[in-house]
Design a protein around this motif. Structure first.
Motif, mmCIF file in Angstrom:
data_model
loop_
_atom_site.group_PDB
_atom_site.id
_atom_site.type_symbol
_atom_site.label_atom_id
_atom_site.label_comp_id
_atom_site.label_asym_id
_atom_site.label_seq_id
_atom_site.Cartn_x
_atom_site.Cartn_y
_atom_site.Cartn_z
ATOM 1 N N MET A 113 4.181 -50.130 32.163
ATOM 2 C CA MET A 113 4.298 -48.682 32.138
ATOM 3 C C MET A 113 3.336 -48.069 31.138
ATOM 4 S SD MET A 113 7.641 -46.338 31.261
ATOM 5 C CE MET A 113 7.562 -46.817 29.549
ATOM 6 N N ALA A 114 3.232 -48.685 29.947
ATOM 7 C CA ALA A 114 2.331 -48.160 28.921
ATOM 8 C C ALA A 114 0.873 -48.275 29.356
ATOM 9 C CB ALA A 114 2.562 -48.910 27.611
ATOM 10 N N ALA A 115 0.493 -49.414 29.919
ATOM 11 C CA ALA A 115 -0.896 -49.611 30.336
ATOM 12 C C ALA A 115 -1.275 -48.661 31.467
ATOM 13 C CB ALA A 115 -1.100 -51.066 30.763
ATOM 14 N N MET A 116 -0.384 -48.508 32.427
ATOM 15 C CA MET A 116 -0.665 -47.599 33.535
ATOM 16 C C MET A 116 -0.739 -46.162 33.068
ATOM 17 S SD MET A 116 1.693 -49.258 36.558
ATOM 18 C CE MET A 116 1.369 -47.857 37.636
ATOM 19 N N SER A 117 0.107 -45.815 32.101
ATOM 20 C CA SER A 117 0.086 -44.444 31.582
ATOM 21 C C SER A 117 -1.243 -44.139 30.913
ATOM 22 C CB SER A 117 1.237 -44.240 30.590
ATOM 23 O OG SER A 117 2.487 -44.433 31.217
ATOM 24 N N VAL A 118 -1.720 -45.065 30.089
ATOM 25 C CA VAL A 118 -2.990 -44.846 29.394
ATOM 26 C C VAL A 118 -4.146 -44.785 30.387
ATOM 27 C CG1 VAL A 118 -4.616 -45.851 27.754
ATOM 28 C CG2 VAL A 118 -2.161 -45.904 27.271
ATOM 29 N N TYR A 119 -4.154 -45.718 31.335
ATOM 30 C CA TYR A 119 -5.274 -45.772 32.277
ATOM 31 C C TYR A 119 -5.342 -44.525 33.149
ATOM 32 C CZ TYR A 119 -8.092 -47.203 36.255
ATOM 33 O OH TYR A 119 -9.047 -47.248 37.245
ATOM 34 N N TYR A 120 -4.255 -44.181 33.785
ATOM 35 C CA TYR A 120 -4.270 -43.050 34.703
ATOM 36 C C TYR A 120 -4.416 -41.720 33.973
ATOM 37 C CZ TYR A 120 -3.150 -45.943 38.716
ATOM 38 O OH TYR A 120 -3.213 -46.879 39.720
ATOM 39 N N ARG A 121 -3.895 -41.645 32.775
ATOM 40 C CA ARG A 121 -4.021 -40.366 32.069
ATOM 41 C C ARG A 121 -5.471 -40.071 31.718
ATOM 42 N NH1 ARG A 121 -4.096 -37.505 27.383
ATOM 43 N NH2 ARG A 121 -2.638 -35.750 27.286
ATOM 44 N N PHE A 122 -6.167 -41.041 31.137
ATOM 45 C CA PHE A 122 -7.545 -40.778 30.730
ATOM 46 C C PHE A 122 -8.508 -40.782 31.925
ATOM 47 C CE2 PHE A 122 -5.782 -42.354 26.648
ATOM 48 C CZ PHE A 122 -6.069 -41.239 25.886
ATOM 49 N N SER A 123 -8.249 -41.556 32.952
ATOM 50 C CA SER A 123 -9.091 -41.492 34.149
ATOM 51 C C SER A 123 -8.906 -40.157 34.855
ATOM 52 C CB SER A 123 -8.746 -42.638 35.097
ATOM 53 O OG SER A 123 -7.397 -42.537 35.537
ATOM 54 N N TRP A 124 -7.683 -39.644 34.801
ATOM 55 C CA TRP A 124 -7.390 -38.338 35.403
ATOM 56 C C TRP A 124 -8.126 -37.242 34.650
ATOM 57 C CZ3 TRP A 124 -2.413 -35.318 34.147
ATOM 58 C CH2 TRP A 124 -2.358 -34.146 34.903
ATOM 59 N N GLN A 125 -8.169 -37.324 33.314
ATOM 60 C CA GLN A 125 -8.833 -36.284 32.520
ATOM 61 C C GLN A 125 -10.358 -36.368 32.621
ATOM 62 O OE1 GLN A 125 -7.448 -36.377 28.504
ATOM 63 N NE2 GLN A 125 -5.504 -35.384 28.982
ATOM 64 N N MET A 126 -10.885 -37.536 32.948
ATOM 65 C CA MET A 126 -12.340 -37.667 33.018
ATOM 66 C C MET A 126 -12.887 -37.375 34.401
ATOM 67 S SD MET A 126 -13.305 -40.904 30.545
ATOM 68 C CE MET A 126 -12.324 -42.084 31.474
ATOM 69 N N GLU A 127 -12.043 -36.905 35.281
ATOM 70 C CA GLU A 127 -12.524 -36.580 36.622
ATOM 71 C C GLU A 127 -13.516 -35.425 36.604
ATOM 72 O OE1 GLU A 127 -9.173 -35.838 39.054
ATOM 73 O OE2 GLU A 127 -8.642 -37.969 39.310
ATOM 74 N N GLY A 128 -13.397 -34.524 35.662
ATOM 75 C CA GLY A 128 -14.321 -33.382 35.573
ATOM 76 C C GLY A 128 -15.626 -33.732 34.912
ATOM 77 N N GLY A 129 -15.809 -34.970 34.489
ATOM 78 C CA GLY A 129 -17.058 -35.376 33.858
ATOM 79 C C GLY A 129 -17.013 -35.317 32.353
ATOM 80 N N GLU A 130 -15.970 -34.806 31.778
ATOM 81 C CA GLU A 130 -15.861 -34.716 30.325
ATOM 82 C C GLU A 130 -15.129 -35.954 29.782
ATOM 83 O OE1 GLU A 130 -13.961 -31.136 29.255
ATOM 84 O OE2 GLU A 130 -15.513 -29.825 30.135
ATOM 85 N N PHE A 131 -15.571 -36.406 28.608
ATOM 86 C CA PHE A 131 -14.954 -37.565 27.957
ATOM 87 C C PHE A 131 -14.141 -37.070 26.772
ATOM 88 C CE2 PHE A 131 -14.905 -41.266 25.148
ATOM 89 C CZ PHE A 131 -14.472 -42.244 26.032
ATOM 90 N N PRO A 132 -12.795 -37.113 26.832
ATOM 91 C CA PRO A 132 -11.956 -36.565 25.751
ATOM 92 C C PRO A 132 -11.921 -37.496 24.541
ATOM 93 C CG PRO A 132 -10.574 -37.513 27.458
ATOM 94 C CD PRO A 132 -11.987 -37.646 27.941
ATOM 95 N N ILE A 133 -13.030 -37.519 23.801
ATOM 96 C CA ILE A 133 -13.144 -38.452 22.693
ATOM 97 C C ILE A 133 -12.129 -38.167 21.594
ATOM 98 C CG2 ILE A 133 -14.949 -37.005 21.702
ATOM 99 C CD1 ILE A 133 -14.639 -40.839 21.442
ATOM 100 N N VAL A 134 -11.906 -36.894 21.294
ATOM 101 C CA VAL A 134 -10.973 -36.547 20.216
ATOM 102 C C VAL A 134 -9.554 -36.955 20.590
ATOM 103 C CG1 VAL A 134 -10.000 -34.661 18.854
ATOM 104 C CG2 VAL A 134 -12.449 -34.658 19.443
ATOM 105 N N GLU A 135 -9.199 -36.660 21.798
ATOM 106 C CA GLU A 135 -7.852 -36.983 22.252
ATOM 107 C C GLU A 135 -7.619 -38.491 22.304
ATOM 108 O OE1 GLU A 135 -5.062 -36.147 26.171
ATOM 109 O OE2 GLU A 135 -6.759 -34.826 25.718
ATOM 110 N N MET A 136 -8.598 -39.230 22.789
ATOM 111 C CA MET A 136 -8.449 -40.680 22.859
ATOM 112 C C MET A 136 -8.393 -41.291 21.463
ATOM 113 S SD MET A 136 -10.936 -41.739 26.051
ATOM 114 C CE MET A 136 -10.464 -43.440 25.890
#
Length: 301
Positions: A113-136
């Motif tokens: 659950m934790a691994a899937m949450s991290v993967y899908y959350r950040f892949s979902w946020q990077m769909e617009g081309g932006e890399f959320p470095i601060v958030e990560m």
């Protein structure tokens, strides 16, 4: 052998006899018999002191009976003891297997659950081309911080709550366990509830705050899994831990927690991973080294 003494009332004759033998049927287990006989006709009396001695045949017979009785009791006790030990070993094996299955299932479920949450959350946020470095970065830092903070939380809760107002639940952990689980396991579920809630919230929402919540949830989860393997597996041997048992520092951690159950230092240490540091503050390093040597001999034996 017996010694006989004969005295006659005549003023002329006084007889002393020695080596007079009297064979009597002795009473069982008596050491001496005093036989006194009076003779009316000659107005004399005879005092005989007889030292009783068990015959060799009687001694051999008693030894045979005692040997047979002892052997029978020994065989019965040995059979009973072997049966009890076999039952206990079978029950312990079943308990370890049951807890191992539960540990694997819970670890696999929470980790997935934790691994899937991290993967899908950040892949979902990077769909617009932006890399959320601060958030990560914030999520990673809070994950580590939450894991470290859980050690201090567990130390405080262990001393102020579990050994105080919640002792009615925690005392099951300080008593011999009958079965694969104990009432104290409820605390693991209680700590898992906020972790699941924070991970779910961080997974379902975007932004910095949800990212921080996700990091805290991941930190609690990591600490909980490490606690389970070291505390339940390594210290109390509720399931095999494999190569973890060979890590030197974790051996010190396990020995330190074992001293907590001995109450030699008023319950110190109350924490787990920083338990050796707590013992150092109260002057318990010598006892810690003795416990490490004891556990090492026990594991090798």
């Amino acid at each position: 052998m017996a010694t006989g003494l004969s005295i006659t009332s005549s003023p002329i004759t006084h007889r002393f006899k020695q080596n007079t033998y009297h064979y009597q049927v002795p009473k069982p287990f008596s050491k001496s018999t005093i036989a006194t006989q009076f003779r009316r006709k000659s107005f004399s009396f005879r005092l005989c002191l007889v030292k009783e001695k068990n015959t060799k045949d009687d001694v051999i017979q008693v030894e045979k009976e005692n040997t047979v009785e002892y052997t029978d009791n020994n065989i019965k006790n040995q059979v009973t003891t072997t049966h009890v030990v076999s039952e206990r070993l079978a029950r312990k094996t079943l308990e370890r297997y049951t807890y191992l299955v539960a540990a694997i299932m819970s670890s696999f479920g929470v980790t997935s659950m934790a691994a899937m949450s991290v993967y899908y959350r950040f892949s979902w946020q990077m769909e617009g081309g932006e890399f959320p470095i601060v958030e990560m970065f914030s999520t990673f830092v809070l994950s580590v911080g939450a894991a470290v903070g859980m050690e201090f939380w567990a130390r405080w809760a262990h001393r102020a709550l579990w050994h105080a107002s919640l002792w009615s639940m925690h005392q099951s952990h300080h008593r011999p366990r009958d079965g694969p689980f104990e009432l104290n396991d409820v605390f693991a579920i209680i700590n898992a509830v906020p972790a699941i809630a924070l991970i779910s919230y961080g997974f379902s929402n975007q932004g910095l705050v949800p990212g921080l919540c996700l990091g805290i949830g991941l930190g609690i989860t990591m600490y909980g899994m490490a606690y389970m393997f070291v505390h339940d597996g390594l210290v109390h041997r509720r399931f095999p831990v494999g190569p973890i048992a060979d890590v030197p520092y974790l051996q010190r951690v396990a020995s330190a927690h074992q001293l907590h159950h001995s109450d030699k230092f008023d319950g110190v240490p109350y924490g787990l991973f920083l338990g050796p540091k707590e013992l150092e503050k109260v002057g318990g390093l010598e006892e810690l080294e003795k416990e490490i040597q004891r556990r090492t001999k026990q594991s090798k034996g």
